[in-house]
Scaffold this active site. Structure first.
Site, PDB file in Angstrom:
ATOM      1  N   GLU A 400      50.505   2.967 -18.422  1.00  0.00           N
ATOM      2  CA  GLU A 400      50.275   4.372 -18.091  1.00  0.00           C
ATOM      3  C   GLU A 400      51.307   4.956 -17.134  1.00  0.00           C
ATOM      4  OE1 GLU A 400      46.260   5.111 -16.880  1.00  0.00           O
ATOM      5  OE2 GLU A 400      45.450   4.536 -18.817  1.00  0.00           O
ATOM      6  N   GLU A 487      43.052  -1.364 -22.846  1.00  0.00           N
ATOM      7  CA  GLU A 487      42.104  -1.121 -21.755  1.00  0.00           C
ATOM      8  C   GLU A 487      40.964  -0.360 -22.390  1.00  0.00           C
ATOM      9  OE1 GLU A 487      44.125   0.174 -17.974  1.00  0.00           O
ATOM     10  OE2 GLU A 487      42.212   1.218 -17.757  1.00  0.00           O
TER      11      GLU A 487
HETATM   12  C1  GAL Z   1      43.056   3.535 -16.392  1.00  0.00           C
HETATM   13  C2  GAL Z   1      44.088   2.751 -15.593  1.00  0.00           C
HETATM   14  C3  GAL Z   1      43.406   1.686 -14.773  1.00  0.00           C
HETATM   15  C4  GAL Z   1      42.264   2.283 -13.996  1.00  0.00           C
HETATM   16  C5  GAL Z   1      41.312   2.931 -14.945  1.00  0.00           C
HETATM   17  C6  GAL Z   1      40.104   3.533 -14.262  1.00  0.00           C
HETATM   18  O1  GAL Z   1      43.572   4.663 -16.957  1.00  0.00           O
HETATM   19  O2  GAL Z   1      45.020   2.149 -16.441  1.00  0.00           O
HETATM   20  O3  GAL Z   1      44.341   1.099 -13.913  1.00  0.00           O
HETATM   21  O4  GAL Z   1      42.791   3.201 -13.102  1.00  0.00           O
HETATM   22  O5  GAL Z   1      41.987   3.953 -15.627  1.00  0.00           O
HETATM   23  O6  GAL Z   1      39.304   4.172 -15.213  1.00  0.00           O
END
Ligand code: GAL
Length: 819
Positions: A400, A487
């Site tokens: 990201e 993720e």
């Molecule tokens: C994602 C990010 C993670 C964490 C997560 C929380 O977008 O990659 O590191 O911040 O959101 O929802």
């Protein structure tokens, strides 16, 4: 022969930028100045410097854990005050070591560290996550005392959550012959069942040399399978590389279900005499990502059931001892996890050893994306350090980075990084993880110039929080491009809490992110952080949506849930006094939340029936309570005080839910298989008041001790909050305590910890074979647990002045005068 000694014990620490105290510059501070020596002042890295009022510490050490929580510190980083720290260690190098090469290996210091030995500046290292070696041979005093001084500055962040501070990973002293295998000098991998070995050999002598390089592959039963010997010529003060290819007959593959490891034994011989020997565990496996069929391991499809984790645990912060790392991974493995994403930074190498042994595949990740020399070097160091690990299946180029992922400038950078991955490791692909606008930016990663090996999609929703079928649209557009859920999830829960979260009787304050974040809608926070996992980030999905999205799509190789454990910082959706996130399937102590059992049910085959909430709702008699069961049973019947309330089928990857009017007593779930045969029963009953403590200890070397509050009949009290005081006797020390409460401000390094929904934890470090931990609380029967470390042994370490806890007074004298 090579000697590897731990440098973890016996340091002195001060949280202060010492050089600012009366000194003007690094030079003035660190180099012994003859004028000061006369008056008894020595540089910080000199033997005679007076550090007697510094705190004695052993590594690993996260000094931020000693700092207070404060609303003035960033809530996103755990509301803990940051700082600058200095470490010193006095150690002895025997006279007989003169002529050997002596290097220090640092697995990780957070961050911007500077290292001096005996007044000589040796190294500056920016990253708080990459490891580095330092050759100290030239500056050591042989047969005398030496001092290493390390300064680190934990003020600037690299991530957007808690990162700790200090020498929070292991340090070793490695002594070798001048002709030796250097740090990260071996690369062993398999291509088409051939074992290919590249070995760097360093010659630190000032004459050219011919050596013999012998590589032997030993199986897990300790039998040599095959040997190869190659001659190598190395110029003086130079490094040469030997290339060898060995064929193993009937190799046994490494697999999460059978983590079979071979060991490569590398021996360097000069005129027949072995001068260096290195053992490198490795595995034989073949990794392939397919755009249509997902992930293949050793030619067979395997769904990657992954979790993302940060490095953080109750009581210790980022300084997680190896036994605790292993305990954490066992909790994940028990849940059914087969892969770990090291989010979003290089892990400690000990964690990779553990994953190799336990059978957990790893996405190994660099911290920052870019093609500057510094960032390419970080990636190169990571790959060279880690590429022999059986567990690693892909290299992550980052996460990201908005400036990178959707700009032409960024694509040039990613292209260079991916080339580097291909050059250093032909066996595993590169992946990069994009945030929720990934479908619209995919084209940047699939151009004439650049095609990302594996597409990393974070979450399934568009930035507006809409599920418009992004996975399927992507697959339609790019049918051959492998894609993973890099993720996923994004729901949150507080362990043991089945209602809206309150603090001091008031609903918790939502933070700016929650209020002002994109697509802020109350809908997303329905149920807030209660244990039902109803609250979601705007880009998140519920636990069953998340898993179904992956399970139902063959082309989707993986899901990596955010996250396995809670971590400090990112307290979404709450503001101070929150200090810990709630994204974990387990809390900061590793106590499972209910959602852990949803995945455990569907990621394993053994029958499981987890019923919640608890059944202690005094004052809510007659009111409806939401009852759920996470289960892989085909049907569930719910019985309250002997009366059946409902019997319902449970769909695959779903769960059981109903409402039940509260009356105290016995709530019982009965699980049936597809033939209607009863296979499991789980009971939650109304229990009495807290009466006693129960202690149980797990792991070894470092014990993870669970304290549970029990009623007079020996039943767990799920609402208890009694304050527990821990004391230890024997060969051990309490490293820290915690309870998983995301708003707790109890000092992690303290020995008191209030139970949070019935549970508290103490982390105990053994320093010998036997100790007894005692837990007491006002009005409760106390408890003791005997800790016996079956395989505890003091790791060979470098002798020094400050052996363990009791510092020895150093006569504060001229530099060389204390031996
Ligand atoms: C994602 C990010 C993670 C964490 C997560 C929380 O977008 O990659 O590191 O911040 O959101 O929802």
């Amino acid at each position: 022969m090579r000697e590897i000694l731990s440098m973890n014990p016996g340091w002195r620490f001060i949280q202060q930028d010492v050089k600012k105290q009366g000194f003007q510059s690094i030079h003035e501070t660190l180099y012994a100045n003859p004028a000061w020596m006369k008056s008894g002042n020595h540089g910080l890295s000199e033997v005679g410097y007076n550090d007697l009022d510094w705190q004695p510490v052993d590594l690993p050490h996260d000094f931020l854990q000693e700092n207070p929580f404060t609303p003035d510190a960033e809530v996103g980083h755990g509301s803990i005050q940051k700082g600058i720290g200095w470490y010193r260690k006095t150690f002895v190098v025997p006279a007989s070591d003169e002529g050997r090469r002596i290097r220090l290996e640092f697995d990780g210091i957070f961050r911007d560290s500077e290292v001096w030995i005996n007044g000589h500046f040796l190294h500056r290292h920016l990253s708080g996550y990459t490891s580095f070696p330092i050759d100290a041979s030239d500056v050591l005093n042989y047969g005398k005392h030496n001092v290493i001084a390390v300064r680190c500055d934990a003020n600037l962040p690299e991530l957007w959550s808690y990162e700790g501070g200090g020498i929070y990973r292991d340090v070793r002293l490695v002594k070798t012959h001048p002709v030796h295998v250097p740090y990260s000098g071996i690369f062993v991998h398999t291509e088409n069942n051939m074992v290919k070995i590249e070995t760097a050999v360093r010659n630190d002598l000032d004459t050219d040399l011919n050596i013999s390089l012998q590589s032997t592959i030993i199986n897990a039963e300790d039998h040599a399978e095959i040997v190869n010997e190659t001659d190598l010529k190395i110029e003086a003060e130079n490094t040469a590389t030997g290339f060898q290819t060995l064929e193993l007959s009937n190799p046994r593959n490494w697999h999460p279900d059978d983590p079979y490891l071979y060991t490569l034994v590398t021996s360097i011989r000069i005129e027949g005499e072995i001068v260096d020997e290195v053992r490198t565990p490795f595995g034989i496996k073949d990794v392939r990502f397919d755009g249509k069929k997902g992930f293949f391991l050793n030619g067979k499809p395997l769904k990657i059931r992954g979790i993302c984790n940060h490095q953080d645990h109750a009581g210790v912060g980022t300084a997680i001892p190896d036994a605790l790392q292993e305990w954490r991974m066992i909790q994940m493995k028990n849940m059914g996890v087969n892969a770990l994403r090291c989010a979003h930074n290089p892990p400690t190498p000990a964690l990779l050893d553990i994953c190799d042994r336990l059978g957990i595949m790893v996405m190994d990740e660099t911290r920052l994306t870019g093609s500057s020399p510094e960032l390419l070097q970080q990636l190169e160091d990571l790959i060279k350090r880690d590429r022999n690990h059986a567990s690693i299946i892909m290299w992550s180029l980052g996460n990201e980075e908005m400036k990178v992922q959707s700009t032409n400038v960024g694509i040039k950078q990613l292209k260079k990084m991916q080339h580097l991955v291909h050059r250093l490791d032909p066996t595993r692909p590169a992946v990069y993880s994009m945030n929720c606008n990934w479908l619209s930016i995919a084209r940047f990663h699939d151009s004439e110039n650049f095609h990302l090996d594996v597409f990393g999609a974070n979450y399934t929703l568009t930035p507006d929080g809409v599920d418009d079928g992004q996975y399927d649209k992507f697959h339609e557009r790019y049918p051959d491009w492998p894609i993973i859920g890099s993720e996923t999830g994004g729901s949150f829960a507080t362990r043991g809490l089945y209602d809206t979260e309150y603090y001091n009787g008031k609903p918790m304050e939502l933070n700016d992110f929650g209020h002002g974040g994109i697509c802020w809608e109350n809908e997303h926070l329905k149920g807030m952080a209660s244990a039902y996992n109803n609250g979601l980030t705007p880009w998140g999905s519920t636990i069953d949506q998340t898993w179904k999205a992956c399970a139902d799509r063959d082309f989707l190789a993986a899901t990596f849930l955010w996250t396995g454990f809670d971590y400090r910082g990112e307290t979404y959706p709450f503001d101070w006094p929150a200090t810990v996130t709630r994204f974990g399937l387990m809390d900061l102590c590793g106590f499972p939340k209910d959602a852990y059992f949803y995945y455990k049910a569907w990621w394993n085959t053994e029958p499981l029936l987890h019923l919640f909430p608890h059944w202690n709702w005094a004052g809510k008699e007659g009111l409806p309570i939401k009852v759920r069961a996470y289960t892989n049973c085909a049907e569930v019947e719910l019985v309250l005080n002997g009366k059946t309330l409902t019997r319902q089928p449970v769909e695959t990857n779903g769960y059981f839910e109903t409402m039940a009017d509260y009356q105290p007593g016995r709530l019982e779930a009965i699980g049936y298989d597809t033939d209607g045969k009863e296979i499991l029963r789980t009971v939650n009953e109304t229990v009495g008041d807290p009466a006693a403590i129960r202690l149980t200890a797990e792991a070894d070397g470092t014990f993870v001790v669970k304290a549970e509050i029990m009623d007079a009949e020996g039943r767990f009290v799920p609402t208890a909050s009694n304050k527990i005081r821990y004391t230890i006797e024997g060969d051990a020390g309490i490293l820290g305590t915690g309870n998983g409460n995301p708003t707790s401000h109890e000092p992690p390094k303290g020995t008191e910890s209030s139970a949070f929904f019935g549970l508290s934890q103490a982390i105990v470090q053994m320093t010998g074979e036997k100790a007894v931990l005692r837990a007491e609380a006002d009005g409760l029967e106390s408890a003791e647990v005997e800790l016996r470390s079956s395989h505890w042994k003091k790791p060979p370490h470098v002798p020094g002045i400050l052996e363990k806890v009791e510092p020895i007074e150093i006569a504060w004298n001229p530099v060389d005068g204390i031996l």
